[in-house]
Design a protein around this motif. Structure first.
Motif, PDB file in Angstrom:
ATOM      1  N   ALA A   3     -11.798  -3.239   2.811  1.00 53.87           N
ATOM      2  CA  ALA A   3     -10.864  -3.450   3.917  1.00 53.87           C
ATOM      3  C   ALA A   3      -9.455  -3.666   3.396  1.00 53.87           C
ATOM      4  CB  ALA A   3     -11.318  -4.638   4.747  1.00 53.87           C
ATOM      5  N   ALA A   4      -9.345  -4.434   2.292  1.00 51.89           N
ATOM      6  CA  ALA A   4      -8.024  -4.700   1.715  1.00 51.89           C
ATOM      7  C   ALA A   4      -7.358  -3.385   1.312  1.00 51.89           C
ATOM      8  CB  ALA A   4      -8.159  -5.629   0.513  1.00 51.89           C
ATOM      9  N   PHE A   5      -8.139  -2.509   0.696  1.00 50.79           N
ATOM     10  CA  PHE A   5      -7.587  -1.216   0.289  1.00 50.79           C
ATOM     11  C   PHE A   5      -7.177  -0.378   1.494  1.00 50.79           C
ATOM     12  CE2 PHE A   5      -9.552  -1.984  -3.897  1.00 50.79           C
ATOM     13  CZ  PHE A   5      -8.438  -1.697  -4.671  1.00 50.79           C
ATOM     14  N   LEU A   6      -8.024  -0.429   2.542  1.00 49.31           N
ATOM     15  CA  LEU A   6      -7.689   0.337   3.753  1.00 49.31           C
ATOM     16  C   LEU A   6      -6.363  -0.141   4.342  1.00 49.31           C
ATOM     17  CD1 LEU A   6     -11.168   0.505   5.508  1.00 49.31           C
ATOM     18  CD2 LEU A   6      -9.863   2.400   4.535  1.00 49.31           C
ATOM     19  N   ILE A   7      -6.217  -1.465   4.389  1.00 49.91           N
ATOM     20  CA  ILE A   7      -4.990  -2.024   4.964  1.00 49.91           C
ATOM     21  C   ILE A   7      -3.790  -1.635   4.104  1.00 49.91           C
ATOM     22  CG2 ILE A   7      -3.771  -4.190   5.443  1.00 49.91           C
ATOM     23  CD1 ILE A   7      -6.543  -5.334   6.241  1.00 49.91           C
ATOM     24  N   ALA A   8      -3.970  -1.749   2.769  1.00 54.23           N
ATOM     25  CA  ALA A   8      -2.866  -1.414   1.866  1.00 54.23           C
ATOM     26  C   ALA A   8      -2.493   0.059   2.010  1.00 54.23           C
ATOM     27  CB  ALA A   8      -3.261  -1.728   0.429  1.00 54.23           C
ATOM     28  N   ARG A   9      -3.523   0.903   2.140  1.00 51.90           N
ATOM     29  CA  ARG A   9      -3.245   2.326   2.242  1.00 51.90           C
ATOM     30  C   ARG A   9      -2.460   2.636   3.519  1.00 51.90           C
ATOM     31  NH1 ARG A   9      -8.088   6.624   1.838  1.00 51.90           N
ATOM     32  NH2 ARG A   9      -7.559   7.186   3.963  1.00 51.90           N
ATOM     33  N   LYS A  10      -2.901   1.996   4.598  1.00 48.86           N
ATOM     34  CA  LYS A  10      -2.195   2.188   5.872  1.00 48.86           C
ATOM     35  C   LYS A  10      -0.746   1.705   5.772  1.00 48.86           C
ATOM     36  CE  LYS A  10      -1.987  -0.907   8.678  1.00 48.86           C
ATOM     37  NZ  LYS A  10      -0.950  -1.906   8.986  1.00 48.86           N
ATOM     38  N   ASP A  11      -0.567   0.523   5.163  1.00 47.73           N
ATOM     39  CA  ASP A  11       0.785  -0.031   5.008  1.00 47.73           C
ATOM     40  C   ASP A  11       1.676   0.896   4.198  1.00 47.73           C
ATOM     41  OD1 ASP A  11       0.103  -2.195   6.430  1.00 47.73           O
ATOM     42  OD2 ASP A  11       0.134  -3.634   4.774  1.00 47.73           O
ATOM     43  N   LEU A  12       1.111   1.394   3.102  1.00 46.88           N
ATOM     44  CA  LEU A  12       1.917   2.262   2.237  1.00 46.88           C
ATOM     45  C   LEU A  12       2.358   3.507   2.990  1.00 46.88           C
ATOM     46  CD1 LEU A  12       0.109   1.987  -1.186  1.00 46.88           C
ATOM     47  CD2 LEU A  12       2.385   1.182  -0.590  1.00 46.88           C
ATOM     48  N   ARG A  13       1.422   4.045   3.781  1.00 44.39           N
ATOM     49  CA  ARG A  13       1.765   5.228   4.571  1.00 44.39           C
ATOM     50  C   ARG A  13       2.932   4.896   5.509  1.00 44.39           C
ATOM     51  NH1 ARG A  13      -1.823   9.520   6.982  1.00 44.39           N
ATOM     52  NH2 ARG A  13      -3.500   8.613   5.763  1.00 44.39           N
ATOM     53  N   GLN A  14       2.851   3.730   6.138  1.00 45.61           N
ATOM     54  CA  GLN A  14       3.938   3.329   7.046  1.00 45.61           C
ATOM     55  C   GLN A  14       5.256   3.163   6.303  1.00 45.61           C
ATOM     56  OE1 GLN A  14       1.632  -0.128   8.688  1.00 45.61           O
ATOM     57  NE2 GLN A  14       2.733   0.415  10.550  1.00 45.61           N
ATOM     58  N   ARG A  15       5.186   2.486   5.139  1.00 42.04           N
ATOM     59  CA  ARG A  15       6.412   2.185   4.402  1.00 42.04           C
ATOM     60  C   ARG A  15       7.062   3.445   3.848  1.00 42.04           C
ATOM     61  NH1 ARG A  15       5.683  -1.949   6.656  1.00 42.04           N
ATOM     62  NH2 ARG A  15       7.016  -0.644   7.955  1.00 42.04           N
ATOM     63  N   LEU A  16       6.241   4.384   3.432  1.00 38.45           N
ATOM     64  CA  LEU A  16       6.813   5.597   2.876  1.00 38.45           C
ATOM     65  C   LEU A  16       7.409   6.460   3.981  1.00 38.45           C
ATOM     66  CD1 LEU A  16       4.205   6.459   0.121  1.00 38.45           C
ATOM     67  CD2 LEU A  16       6.345   5.220  -0.075  1.00 38.45           C
ATOM     68  N   ARG A  17       6.853   6.290   5.187  1.00 38.67           N
ATOM     69  CA  ARG A  17       7.374   7.074   6.298  1.00 38.67           C
ATOM     70  C   ARG A  17       8.723   6.520   6.761  1.00 38.67           C
ATOM     71  NH1 ARG A  17       2.754   8.534  10.361  1.00 38.67           N
ATOM     72  NH2 ARG A  17       2.033   9.591   8.492  1.00 38.67           N
ATOM     73  N   ASP A  18       8.812   5.206   6.762  1.00 40.08           N
ATOM     74  CA  ASP A  18      10.058   4.551   7.151  1.00 40.08           C
ATOM     75  C   ASP A  18      10.926   4.524   5.894  1.00 40.08           C
ATOM     76  OD1 ASP A  18      12.056   2.844   7.807  1.00 40.08           O
ATOM     77  OD2 ASP A  18      10.831   1.047   7.681  1.00 40.08           O
ATOM     78  N   ARG A  19      12.117   5.077   5.965  1.00 39.64           N
ATOM     79  CA  ARG A  19      12.883   5.257   4.735  1.00 39.64           C
ATOM     80  C   ARG A  19      13.531   3.989   4.199  1.00 39.64           C
ATOM     81  NH1 ARG A  19      15.884  10.434   6.726  1.00 39.64           N
ATOM     82  NH2 ARG A  19      15.341   9.335   8.621  1.00 39.64           N
ATOM     83  N   SER A  20      13.398   2.878   4.954  1.00 32.46           N
ATOM     84  CA  SER A  20      14.034   1.641   4.487  1.00 32.46           C
ATOM     85  C   SER A  20      13.540   1.243   3.103  1.00 32.46           C
ATOM     86  CB  SER A  20      13.740   0.503   5.455  1.00 32.46           C
ATOM     87  OG  SER A  20      14.091   0.887   6.746  1.00 32.46           O
ATOM     88  N   ALA A  21      12.212   1.363   2.900  1.00 29.42           N
ATOM     89  CA  ALA A  21      11.655   0.968   1.605  1.00 29.42           C
ATOM     90  C   ALA A  21      12.220   1.859   0.503  1.00 29.42           C
ATOM     91  CB  ALA A  21      10.136   1.046   1.626  1.00 29.42           C
ATOM     92  N   LEU A  22      12.440   3.106   0.842  1.00 24.23           N
ATOM     93  CA  LEU A  22      13.006   4.049  -0.132  1.00 24.23           C
ATOM     94  C   LEU A  22      14.434   3.642  -0.501  1.00 24.23           C
ATOM     95  CD1 LEU A  22      12.218   6.787  -1.478  1.00 24.23           C
ATOM     96  CD2 LEU A  22      13.531   7.880   0.331  1.00 24.23           C
ATOM     97  N   VAL A  23      15.188   3.238   0.531  1.00 23.59           N
ATOM     98  CA  VAL A  23      16.576   2.822   0.287  1.00 23.59           C
ATOM     99  C   VAL A  23      16.606   1.602  -0.632  1.00 23.59           C
ATOM    100  CG1 VAL A  23      18.646   1.846   1.350  1.00 23.59           C
ATOM    101  CG2 VAL A  23      17.483   3.779   2.424  1.00 23.59           C
ATOM    102  N   TYR A  24      15.802   0.586  -0.291  1.00 15.00           N
ATOM    103  CA  TYR A  24      15.820  -0.643  -1.084  1.00 15.00           C
ATOM    104  C   TYR A  24      15.105  -0.482  -2.420  1.00 15.00           C
ATOM    105  CZ  TYR A  24      17.766  -3.445   2.664  1.00 15.00           C
ATOM    106  OH  TYR A  24      18.602  -3.986   3.601  1.00 15.00           O
ATOM    107  N   GLY A  25      14.053   0.319  -2.426  1.00 14.56           N
ATOM    108  CA  GLY A  25      13.218   0.404  -3.620  1.00 14.56           C
ATOM    109  C   GLY A  25      13.770   1.345  -4.667  1.00 14.56           C
ATOM    110  N   ILE A  26      14.454   2.384  -4.239  1.00 14.75           N
ATOM    111  CA  ILE A  26      14.894   3.379  -5.220  1.00 14.75           C
ATOM    112  C   ILE A  26      16.377   3.732  -5.101  1.00 14.75           C
ATOM    113  CG2 ILE A  26      14.579   5.766  -5.979  1.00 14.75           C
ATOM    114  CD1 ILE A  26      11.564   5.337  -5.296  1.00 14.75           C
ATOM    115  N   ILE A  27      16.802   4.121  -3.914  1.00 17.00           N
ATOM    116  CA  ILE A  27      18.160   4.656  -3.800  1.00 17.00           C
ATOM    117  C   ILE A  27      19.222   3.623  -4.193  1.00 17.00           C
ATOM    118  CG2 ILE A  27      19.868   5.614  -2.210  1.00 17.00           C
ATOM    119  CD1 ILE A  27      17.529   6.898  -0.708  1.00 17.00           C
ATOM    120  N   ALA A  28      19.145   2.443  -3.581  1.00 12.49           N
ATOM    121  CA  ALA A  28      20.185   1.437  -3.859  1.00 12.49           C
ATOM    122  C   ALA A  28      20.186   0.996  -5.327  1.00 12.49           C
ATOM    123  CB  ALA A  28      20.041   0.246  -2.923  1.00 12.49           C
ATOM    124  N   PRO A  29      19.027   0.585  -5.884  1.00 12.59           N
ATOM    125  CA  PRO A  29      19.081   0.149  -7.287  1.00 12.59           C
ATOM    126  C   PRO A  29      19.485   1.263  -8.250  1.00 12.59           C
ATOM    127  CG  PRO A  29      16.816   0.171  -6.488  1.00 12.59           C
ATOM    128  CD  PRO A  29      17.702   0.372  -5.304  1.00 12.59           C
TER     129      PRO A  29
END
Lengths: 426, 390, 317
Positions: A3-29
């Motif tokens: 279940a933990a993996f399922l939740i993490a997988r779902k979250d990751l899909r959401q985060r990668l779809r929303d570009r905010s994580a990309l901005v903070y995680g890669i683009i800005a730094p």
């Protein structure tokens, strides 16, 4: 666990779809690291090399010896030495050298040695002599080095003289008492014409004294550089600074589920509450590792950052992600809602980053601020990377340990609070 | 016009009501000025860490000679390992280890080795000359004492004392020191000044940019709908939002200026000049915030980009590495830096603080910043009209 | 207790829950059989959602027990939760995932997977009428579509018991009808349904049995017939009137035929023994007290009248 993996997988899909994580995680730094490498990179390439001019109005034996002594600086790559014809020229060049903005095409010097006429003669005759150093006010270190060199030369010259003068009175007394002999000095048979004069004795003693050597030697200890170059330092600093925003996307997911109402569904599903928390932690971990990996690789390829031994970097990255997760999870566990959490997380991320020296290398300043910095994971991460540069893999273990300790202690606190708050649906 | 002020005032009160904003806008900049001043302000002399444990009188004497040298900052350390590590980590420029029993060994007429530590390829290697000079100076006396012991059976310590006295009396070759040119500008500045004006500009700009999220939110909250029903109010709303950003920037800027002046004794130079810089700079920052607010539709993304642009322009403009140093090491970059409004602001402040200039001396910087502000405001208004009426 | 053989899909006994000083649920207990639709009817704040939260294992009961398929349900349970499909009152979906992704995620959480999950997801998408929009983000859906997806997630794993917490609140009439129809169909398929609502007419239409809950207690329970019989041969009279309703209510309350009087906005609700013969008298009293009557409805007894009878107040929307 599934279940933990399922939740993490779902979250990751959401985060990668929303570009905010990309901005903070890669683009800005990465963007800032690249910019910083342009700004601070040139500082790394700047090696110290002083420019000295010498005005030799004397041209004697001693001034020649001094010229040789200066040659040593050239051999060590510390300075280049030029001869100029007059004090006026020298002064002019030093004045130019003091102006940091003068440019490379104008003749300039950091310091000038002026040896006046009659210098050698005076020194050899045992009379007072004077040498002048004209230092550039704007190049303090170079002027200081020039002064030291002259001072050392002067001490060396004085050594024989001081030795002779220290011995002379006793030696004369000894000659008077013992009939004109003193060890090492044989002025000839008693009653020989022209009894021993102090001058004669001094000259003899001087020959002897010249062969004495300084009992103190200065030896270089080989030191490695446990310090990052500017580009790597700032790349690492930006990476760990933004890590605290990226990781927040995972652990704050609990608050988001609560806001969306989906927390009720997760609680109603046949999964343990712990696996919901673990799922969010996994999301944080994956986002953190992903962003750090991309940043390490990209900064290496794009701006030539030198992170060091990959295994060591990997250990430090994992430990830093764990530390960030723990700290941010505490905030997520005690915050009332997502907005409050993200405000607090931003405050904590900024304060820790500044104290930890991600923008300014505070650790190298030492003192209270540096000690204070050790209360931040950022400082340990940067210290670990620095130690990795010039050391063994084992040298980073204290840093890895400190980071893990941050993570485990705060993670434990977060776990305690989350056990209570995970069941809240609003 | 009254409505414009109402909208502007609303932005300001919204800012102060949110407690975390108080931190970002007021506390964090002051904290940074303090941290930077405490850490980097003051002397920049190279640090020499000396381990001199049980090195005796002669050990102290040598340390004293090194301390007497100009331009080095001597600090006492306890252990060889620590001092080497500190050098390796860049916490010291130079380490020097005077061995235990230094005094006894020398008095016994034996040789002693002291260790010099510096990172390879560093400026600090040049300081070996300073150390060598002190060692030679002391060595001259030791040689004299040893010589006396050998030649006339004098006691080492007595001979050393008389040699010391003789050395002071005889000044065979004296070194005259003369200094020409101007010292490097930053060496003349107070402890907190550099941090204060660079952080002032960094934060005023950064706060404005992150404030653009408020504009995006209010756009999302239906400003556009209101617009359609009463089209005459577009201009007022835009002016109001712009004024709001400007007021926030001004309040923050004045707080930082007054705060650092009172708390850290920062000397801002000519006050009319300093305020004038703040006004035009804040105006430009508000314009950029409006432009971002008009361009982005996701407030979280705008926040991230705001941090990137805010810190990026500040760093480029010399808020992290002083422009003068940038100019020495990379003149091209120094020219590029002038696309950033921060560079103009910083140069204006330096004119006031370092060179005692007045508002009249910074007319060029003020004009550039003012032009920048007008251009971004025009762009922002144009973009915002499109964004809202679309 | 409560083994699978007795045909009960859910049994709860003597549930208590307090939040601080506020007692939300105070001794609730009822059962639901296989294929039965049970309605929990009560005004807002009566304790419906709190009861449901305990039944679904979201909330720990202060006292009392819940059994689903004969197994004890607590917040820590895993197995009993498989048997329950829960549809929260507010829309609880991930707006940034598509309809299919939402369904698939929750299907996996319930242990489904592979082709079985795939075909079931398509089946449910068909059922909730989102097959065409399956791969669009939920954020782009209309309110009604989100509602349907919200319910679809609860049905996906074919639970033995489907728990719907006020699924029609804030829903337009058309979608509401669609929801009611699908619930009817599910109970035909043999699924046990626990349905909470404060709309009497929904309970009347859907539920085999109804429990009326008020102030944390079940005040009556039974089939519609049984509940209506509680009132006997009494009719419900709705008087639409304006003016001094308070005096009018007091005036009619004095009449021997009037069993209950409830005042609501725009009129009075009355339970009357033998409405046909007493209507004139009631109207006289009403107008005499200063109210202006515009219309009068006489209904056969229904749940609303039972509710009024039991709680002494008109239902509050």
């Amino acid at each position: 666990m599934r279940a933990a993996f399922l939740i993490a997988r779902k979250d990751l899909r959401q985060r990668l779809r929303d570009r905010s994580a990309l901005v903070y995680g890669i683009i800005a730094p990465l963007g800032l690291a690249i910019l910083f490498s342009f700004i601070f990179g040139p500082l790394d390439d700047a090696a110290f090399e002083a420019e000295y001019v010498i005005v030799d109005e004397d041209g004697g034996q001693i001034s020649e010896a001094f010229g040789e002594a200066l040659g040593g600086l050239e051999d060590d790559g510390i300075a280049v030495i030029r001869t100029v014809e007059s004090v006026e020229v020298a002064r002019e060049q030093v004045e130019t050298g003091s102006d940091a903005f003068a440019g490379d095409d104008v003749a300039s010097a950091d310091a000038a040695f002026v040896i006046p006429e009659g210098f050698s003669e005076a020194v050899l005759a045992g009379e007072a002599a004077e040498m002048t150093i004209i230092g550039a006010a704007g190049s303090e270190l170079s002027a200081q080095v020039a002064y030291s060199v002259a001072q050392g030369f002067s001490s060396e010259l004085a050594a024989v003289d001081v030795a002779v003068r220290t011995v002379l009175p006793d030696a004369m007394a000894a000659i008077a008492q013992e009939g004109g002999t003193a060890s090492g000095v044989s002025p000839g048979a008693e009653g020989a014409p022209g009894a021993v004069t102090p001058e004669m004795l001094a000259a003899l003693l001087a020959q002897e004294a010249a062969s004495t050597v300084n009992p103190i030697t200065v030896e270089d200890v080989s030191a490695s550089t446990k310090q990052l170059d500017s580009t790597t330092y700032l790349s690492a600093g930006m990476a760990v600074f933004f890590l605290f925003f990226t990781v927040a996307f995972g652990v704050s997911g609990l608050l988001e589920e609560r806001r969306l109402g989906t927390m009720q569904r997760l609680l109603a599903a046949p999964v343990s509450r712990s696996s919901i928390i673990v799922g969010k932690a996994l999301t944080s971990f994956a986002l953190g590792i992903l962003s750090m990996t991309v940043l390490v690789v990209a900064s290496t390829l794009l701006i030539g950052a030198e992170w060091g031994n990959p295994l060591g970097v990997a250990l430090l990255v994992v430990a830093a992600v764990v530390a960030a997760m723990g700290i941010l999870a505490v905030v997520a566990a005690v915050a009332k809602n997502q907005e409050q959490a993200s405000n607090f997380q931003a405050i904590i991320a900024l304060v820790l980053a500044f104290l930890g020296g991600t923008f300014f290398a505070i650790a190298q300043v030492g003192g209270f601020m540096a000690t204070l910095g050790l209360f931040t994971p950022h400082a340990w991460f940067l210290r670990g990377l620095g130690d990795l540069q010039g050391g063994e893999l084992a040298d980073i273990l204290p840093s890895v340990g400190a980071l893990l300790a941050f993570g485990l202690v705060t993670g434990g606190i977060a776990w305690f609070f989350l056990q209570r708050s995970v069941g809240r649906t609003r | 016009m009254k409505k414009v002020f109402v909208i502007g005032w609303n932005s300001l009160t919204r800012l102060v009501r949110e407690r975390s904003n108080v931190f970002f806008v007021f506390i964090l900049p002051m904290l940074l000025v303090l941290v930077l001043g405490a850490a980097f302000g003051g002397t920049n002399d190279p640090r020499v860490g000396i381990v001199s444990v049980d090195a005796g009188e002669l050990g102290d004497d040598l340390v004293g000679r090194i301390e007497a040298a100009q331009g080095v900052d001597v600090r006492a350390w306890d252990s060889r390992e620590d001092v080497i590590l500190a050098v390796e980590r860049g916490q010291l420029e130079v380490g020097l280890i005077i061995p235990e029993g230094f005094d006894e060994t020398l008095r016994a007429g034996e040789e002693v080795t002291i260790e010099f530590v510096a990172q390879p390829e560093q400026d600090a290697r040049a300081l070996r000359n300073t150390i060598e000079s002190a060692v030679t100076e002391q060595g001259a006396l030791l040689r004299a004492a040893a010589f006396a012991e050998e030649q006339v059976d004098a006691g080492f310590s007595d001979a050393l004392d008389s040699a010391t006295q003789l050395a002071e009396e005889s000044e065979r070759v004296t070194i005259e020191q003369d200094s020409v040119g101007e010292p490097f500008v930053f060496d003349q500045m107070g402890q907190f000044e550099l941090g204060a004006y660079s952080q002032l500009l960094l934060f005023v700009f950064l706060t404005s940019l992150t404030g653009s999220t408020a504009l995006i939110q209010s756009r999302q909250l239906g400003v556009s709908r209101r617009m359609v029903s009463t089209p005459t109010r577009i201009g007022q709303i835009l002016a109001g939002e712009g004024l709001g950003r400007f007021l926030v920037a001004m309040v923050q800027g004045i707080f930082i200026m007054a705060g650092t002046a009172i708390a850290f004794g920062v000397d801002w130079g000519d006050w009319p000049g300093a305020i004038a810089i703040l006004v035009v700079f804040a105006f430009g920052a508000a314009g950029v915030a409006m432009l971002m607010g008009a361009t982005f539709s996701n407030d979280q993304q705008a926040g991230g980009v705001g941090v990137l642009v805010g810190i990026g322009l500040a760093a480029l403009g010399g808020a992290m590495l002083p422009l003068s140093i940038m100019k020495i090491f990379s003149p091209t970059l120094w020219q590029v830096a002038h696309v950033s409004p921060h560079a103009w602001g910083i140069e204006a402040f330096e004119e006031l603080i370092l060179y005692d200039g007045t508002i009249l001396d910074i007319w060029l910087e003020l004009a550039v910043l003012g032009t920048f502000a007008i251009i971004v405001f025009a762009l922002a208004t144009w973009r915002l009209r499109i964004a809202i009426t679309r | 207790m409560g083994d699978a053989g007795d045909g009960l899909v859910m049994e709860c006994r003597d549930l208590h829950k307090a939040f601080g000083d506020i007692v939300a649920v105070d001794g609730v207990g009822f059962t639901i059989s296989d294929g039965e639709t049970y309605g929990l009817l009560g005004p807002n704040g009566a304790g419906k959602t709190t009861s449901i939260s305990m039944i679904c294992g979201l909330l720990e009961a202060d006292a009392g027990e819940v059994f689903v398929d004969g197994e004890r349900m607590t917040t820590r349970s895993v197995e009993p939760k498989r048997a329950v499909g829960y549809v929260p009152q507010d829309i609880a979906i991930y707006p940034d995932l598509t309809a299919r992704e939402n369904l698939t995620f929750f299907g996996r959480l319930y242990g489904m997977g592979g082709d079985g999950l795939k075909s079931r997801v398509s089946e449910v998408l068909e059922l909730i009428g989102l097959a065409e929009r399956a791969d669009d983000k939920a954020d782009d859906f209309s309110g009604g579509m989100k509602r349907r997806l919200n319910i679809g997630i609860g049905l996906l794993h074919k639970p033995h018991l489907l728990v719907l917490d006020e699924p029609t609140v804030g829903v337009d009439p058309q979608s509401r009808n669609a929801i009611l129809e699908s619930v009817e169909r599910l109970s035909i398929e043999g699924m046990g349904v626990l349905y909470t609502t404060h709309y009497m007419e929904e309970a009347e239409r859907l539920c085999d049995r109804v429990g009326i809950i008020d102030s944390g207690k079940i005040v009556a329970e039974g089939t519609r017939r049984e509940l209506v019989d509680l009132i006997g041969s009494q009719d419900r009279v709705r008087v639409v009137a304006s003016g001094d309703l308070k005096s009018a209510a007091e005036a009619v309350d004095g009449l021997p035929s009037v069993v209950e009087v409830g005042e609501r906005e725009g009129g009075l609700d009355l339970i009357v023994g033998g409405a046909a013969s007493n209507l004139t008298e009631i109207l006289q009293k009403t107008t005499g007290a200063g109210a202006v009557v515009t219309s009068v409805d006489v209904d056969e007894p229904d749940l609303e009248s039972v509710f009024l009878h039991l709680t002494g107040r008109a239902r509050r929307d």
